[in-house]
Design a protein around this motif. Structure first.
Motif, short mmCIF file in Angstrom:
data_model
loop_
_atom_site.label_atom_id
_atom_site.label_comp_id
_atom_site.label_asym_id
_atom_site.label_seq_id
_atom_site.Cartn_x
_atom_site.Cartn_y
_atom_site.Cartn_z
N GLU A 181 9.95 5.79 4.49
CA GLU A 181 9.04 6.86 4.13
C GLU A 181 8.71 7.08 2.65
OE1 GLU A 181 13.62 7.24 3.68
OE2 GLU A 181 12.20 6.28 5.17
N SER A 182 9.15 6.33 1.74
CA SER A 182 8.75 6.52 0.35
C SER A 182 8.34 5.10 -0.43
CB SER A 182 9.48 7.33 -0.50
OG SER A 182 10.89 6.80 -0.46
N ALA A 183 7.94 3.93 0.45
CA ALA A 183 8.17 2.66 0.15
C ALA A 183 7.10 2.50 -1.30
CB ALA A 183 7.56 1.91 1.00
N ALA A 184 5.97 3.25 -1.40
CA ALA A 184 4.93 3.26 -2.33
C ALA A 184 5.60 3.53 -3.61
CB ALA A 184 3.81 3.68 -1.98
N GLU A 185 6.48 4.64 -3.48
CA GLU A 185 7.00 5.32 -4.85
C GLU A 185 7.81 4.60 -5.29
OE1 GLU A 185 8.23 9.32 -4.26
OE2 GLU A 185 6.29 9.67 -2.98
#
Length: 285
Positions: A181-185
């Motif tokens: 859900e927040s891999a890029a961050e």
């Protein structure tokens, strides 16, 4: 002019080395004179066997009572700068014994040491240099856990499969993975992929203890030394790290951080020794 400066610098370096060698020979000659240091006694075969059966044990047995406190303790090492050794420690003997101070470990059952690293982007060569330095100095077998971007896996395989250390090193390659859900961050947090280390206890579920290191680490002594600190953990300690800085005036956290940090200068997570069983037991998330 540059050539003259280089020649002068070379001569200065040679002179310094000669001076240090002269001092070491002088210290050795003073010790061998009557009353100038400890007496050398012929080692007793029984004492040699009792001391561990190795060359280090034979040397320790041959020192006699007069030298019991000099260079016998394994905590005294020539890795300390020569001029920083305590006054009651013989630097020459520490130097010569350093080559044999780990012989006692070779006679004991080998415990595999687990080392993890995370490599992203252009960190392949830097990571391989770190891994090679760990292999060169270490005594016990090593298990590498390498977390790398997919495009780096083949390069790691080609290099590590050619290491001349069969039976001493095993490695496993893992992809970089973050919560979906927040891999890029997560990937961009602090440094590229650096936050992967936070998830090691959850990914390496079968690993009891682990040494995590950044890619820019270079080992100049056996990994066994830092691994031995696991045996010094008390019943509540789960990890070991060093302070971020020794001098608060140049520390990063105490000058720039906008988030909480430990102690006066914060701690350096570039080298983390972890008891991951205890971390998992505490329901780490």
């Amino acid at each position: 002019m540059r050539r003259f400066a280089r020649v002068a610098l070379l001569c200065l370096g040679c002179g310094l080395c000669s001076l240090l060698y002269g001092f070491s020979q002088l210290a050795l000659s003073l010790e061998q004179q009557p009353g100038g240091g400890r007496e050398r006694q012929a080692p007793d075969p029984g004492a040699r066997q009792q001391a561990g059966g190795g060359r280090a044990g034979a040397r320790s047995a041959g020192r006699g009572e007069a030298g019991a406190g000099r260079c016998k303790n394994l905590s005294v090492s020539f890795w300390n700068s020569y001029w920083m050794l305590p006054s009651d420690v013989c630097g020459m003997n520490c130097f010569w014994e350093a080559a044999f101070r780990y012989d006692y470990m070779k006679t004991r059952p080998s415990e595999k040491m687990h080392l993890a690293v995370v490599a992203c982007g252009e960190r392949l060569e830097e990571t391989v240099t770190m891994l090679r330095s760990a292999v060169i100095f270490s005594i016990k077998p090593l298990q590498f856990h390498i977390f790398a971007e997919d495009q780096l896996h083949e390069s790691f395989k080609d290099i590590l499969d050619d290491l001349p250390c069969e039976g001493k090193v095993n490695y496993t390659l893992y992809p970089i993975t973050f919560p979906t859900e927040s891999a890029a961050e997560w990937k961009k947090l602090f440094k590229p992929c650096a936050s992967q280390r936070l998830f090691l206890p959850l990914i390496l579920k079968d690993v009891d203890s682990l040494l995590y290191v950044d890619t820019d680490i270079l080992f100049l002594r056996p990994v066994d030394d830092i691994w031995s600190f696991l045996g010094k953990f008390n019943s509540t300690q789960i990890a070991a790290m060093a302070p971020e800085h020794e001098e608060p005036r140049i520390g990063w956290y105490n000058r720039f951080a906008r988030h909480p940090y430990y102690g006066v200068t914060g701690i350096n997570s570039g080298v983390m020794l972890m008891n991951m069983t205890r971390i998992r037991r505490k329901y780490f998330k």
